[in-house]
Design an enzyme around this catalytic site. Structure first.
Site, PDB file in Angstrom:
ATOM      1  N   LYS A  34       7.749   7.310  21.455  1.00 51.52           N
ATOM      2  CA  LYS A  34       8.138   8.006  22.686  1.00 51.52           C
ATOM      3  C   LYS A  34       6.926   8.564  23.414  1.00 51.52           C
ATOM      4  O   LYS A  34       7.054   9.358  24.335  1.00 51.52           O
ATOM      5  CB  LYS A  34       9.128   9.135  22.353  1.00 51.52           C
ATOM      6  CG  LYS A  34      10.414   8.614  21.731  1.00 51.52           C
ATOM      7  CD  LYS A  34      11.335   9.761  21.312  1.00 51.52           C
ATOM      8  CE  LYS A  34      12.430   9.263  20.385  1.00 51.52           C
ATOM      9  NZ  LYS A  34      12.633  10.196  19.260  1.00 51.52           N
ATOM     10  N   HIS A  71     -10.440   0.901   4.497  1.00 49.94           N
ATOM     11  CA  HIS A  71      -9.303   1.080   3.593  1.00 49.94           C
ATOM     12  C   HIS A  71      -9.925   1.520   2.260  1.00 49.94           C
ATOM     13  O   HIS A  71     -10.000   0.744   1.320  1.00 49.94           O
ATOM     14  CB  HIS A  71      -8.552  -0.255   3.463  1.00 49.94           C
ATOM     15  CG  HIS A  71      -7.254  -0.174   2.726  1.00 49.94           C
ATOM     16  ND1 HIS A  71      -6.732   1.000   2.220  1.00 49.94           N
ATOM     17  CD2 HIS A  71      -6.363  -1.144   2.391  1.00 49.94           C
ATOM     18  CE1 HIS A  71      -5.587   0.734   1.614  1.00 49.94           C
ATOM     19  NE2 HIS A  71      -5.340  -0.552   1.713  1.00 49.94           N
ATOM     20  N   THR A  91       0.836  -1.206   0.000  1.00 49.67           N
ATOM     21  CA  THR A  91       0.000   0.000   0.000  1.00 49.67           C
ATOM     22  C   THR A  91       0.872   1.258   0.000  1.00 49.67           C
ATOM     23  O   THR A  91       0.604   2.225  -0.711  1.00 49.67           O
ATOM     24  CB  THR A  91      -0.938   0.006   1.224  1.00 49.67           C
ATOM     25  OG1 THR A  91      -1.736  -1.174   1.189  1.00 49.67           O
ATOM     26  CG2 THR A  91      -1.846   1.216   1.213  1.00 49.67           C
TER      27      THR A  91
END
Ligand SMILES: [Zn+2]
Lengths: 153, 308
Positions: free
Chosen positions: B85, B134, B57
């Protein structure tokens, strides 16, 4: 109303609001939505009362309190058949069924554990897609929530 | 005109598209495919944010953007970014929107694309959010059916394989409900189409039937859409082997199906389709993957206001 069960006695209030026809198991959810644990005036609760319409119902009477439109909308999500009675001097001066809003924000949790609203601190938003029984689609993950799955945030 | 309304729009869910909008995207893709425009998006930058890896993709979007003259920046897995993080998705998007003209996002969490679209002032395109949506895959599936069959109406489509968890199947079935299609859902009991979708399709007056036997319906099908059955869906590996063997298709299918049947698959396949089918005119899965390029070019051009 004819379905008021005479065998139960829940102390009347002089001025305030009575929320009737709550599904019995949602009674404490109404208490939570209205944050009644902190309410300084009289509150009477009835639960598992007989109801022709609901089988078992709950009723919440709150002295010295009127509900905002937002609060009524929130109650509609968990108790779509509830009625709101405004009490003045021991009598009902106004009685209204709740109306389900088209969208509701930050009232319930999304039941999909992999939904972004359960991963990061953001408000939930649902769009009503069906009534009686209520079903609503999560704005983010598109999961459709059924009435019985509803859990307050 | 529907075309102009795409400028600045996000592409998050196939459910956001009307029938006219679906057809419009397909027609823009067709124009770009037959008449390539190598500098259409010159000077535009696509931020390709793949919080979850998906090589095909990601490369398809990058190729689509470059073939119309645009540039691509981004990352291919979240490990390399500040997300690891502990930065919120909202903050990441707020930063990246200043680096680019359009964002493509792939994320393992459902709803991540919709949230990103709310954070960004530039268009956001969903390249897959967990098990949810999608939309460019669904559009390229529709485009493939249109190209192969010359129409989207009066077709009978069979979906085969993992229909319970198959995101592509759910979205394509909903997209097809805009057209006069009949649908067969062919799956083992444990992987049946969720009842929510069946009810939704029936509400939309789409004839749909469920079966576990491909042979009994093969004669009806104009399109057979095959999906991958993933091993991790089965607690028992023996059960998996049994299903896999039962739902594998090969050239013998062509003896009992309509002569013009087209076989689609979102790829990658893991043994569902015998490679001996590849060189038959019925196998369209590689052409299907290639159709992702004009579809993604069309979407990029439309949201950037460079196609009407
Ligand atoms: Zn959700």
């Amino acid at each position: 109303m004819t379905d008021r069960p005479p065998e139960y006695k829940i102390s009347a209030i002089r001025d305030g609001t009575v929320i009737d026809h709550i599904p019995a198991e949602r009674t404490f959810d109404v208490v939570d939505i209205l944050n009644l644990r902190a309410h300084p005036d009289v509150i009477s609760l009835g639960m598992n009362l007989k109801s022709k319409q609901l089988g078992k119902k709950g009723i919440v009477k709150i002295a010295g309190r009127e509900l905002t439109k937002e609060e009524v909308d929130e109650i509609a999500v968990i108790a779509p058949k509830a009625t709101i009675n405004i009490i003045k001097d021991f009598s009902v001066i106004k009685k209204e069924p709740v109306a389900l809003p088209e969208h509701f924000s930050n009232i319930i949790r999304c039941p999909n554990p992999n939904c972004i609203t359960n991963k990061q601190k953001i408000s939930t938003l649902f769009h009503v897609v069906g009534q009686e029984p209520l079903s609503a689609a999560c704005h983010y993950c598109e999961r459709v929530v059924e009435e019985k799955e509803i859990v307050l945030k | 005109m529907a075309g102009t309304s795409f400028q600045g729009r996000d592409v998050i869910s196939i459910n956001d598209f009307s029938k006219e909008e679906l057809l419009h995207v397909l027609s823009v893709a067709k124009k770009l495919e037959s008449n390539p425009q190598p500098s259409l998006l010159k000077g535009k930058i696509l931020a390709s944010l793949f919080f979850e890896p998906s090589t095909r993709t990601r490369l398809s979007f990058a190729s689509a953007m470059k073939r119309v003259g645009g540039d691509v920046i981004g990352f291919s897995q979240a490990e390399t970014t500040s997300v690891k993080k502990g930065e919120t998705l909202w903050d990441t998007i707020k930063m990246i929107e200043h680096y680019s003209d359009v964002i493509v996002i792939r994320h393992s969490v459902e709803g991540a694309a919709r949230l990103s679209a709310e954070a960004a002032s530039i268009p956001v395109i969903n390249a897959g959010d967990g098990a949810n949506q999608h939309p460019t895959q669904t559009l390229l599936d529709l485009y493939t059916i249109l190209k192969e069959k010359g129409k989207l109406d009066n077709l009978t489509i069979g979906f085969l394989g993992d229909l319970k968890y198959g995101r592509t199947v759910h979205s394509l079935a909903i997209a097809l409900s805009h057209f006069k299609t009949s649908i067969y859902f062919i799956a083992p009991e444990a992987l049946r189409m969720p009842s929510y979708y069946i009810q939704e399709l029936k509400k939309r007056k789409i004839p749909c039937r469920e079966t576990s036997d491909l042979d009994s319906v093969a004669k009806q099908l104009d399109i057979l859409y095959v999906t991958r059955i993933q091993e991790e869906r089965f607690p028992d590996p023996l059960e998996y082997q049994k299903f896999k063997a039962g739902y594998r298709i090969d050239r013998s299918l062509l003896k009992i199906s309509k002569p013009g049947i087209r076989i689609m698959h979102p790829l990658p396949r893991v043994g569902e389709i015998d490679p001996a089918l590849d060189e038959t005119p019925n196998a369209v899965y590689f052409r299907q993957a290639a159709n992702g390029i004009p579809i993604r070019q069309a979407i990029l051009a439309l949201v950037l206001g460079k196609a009407k």
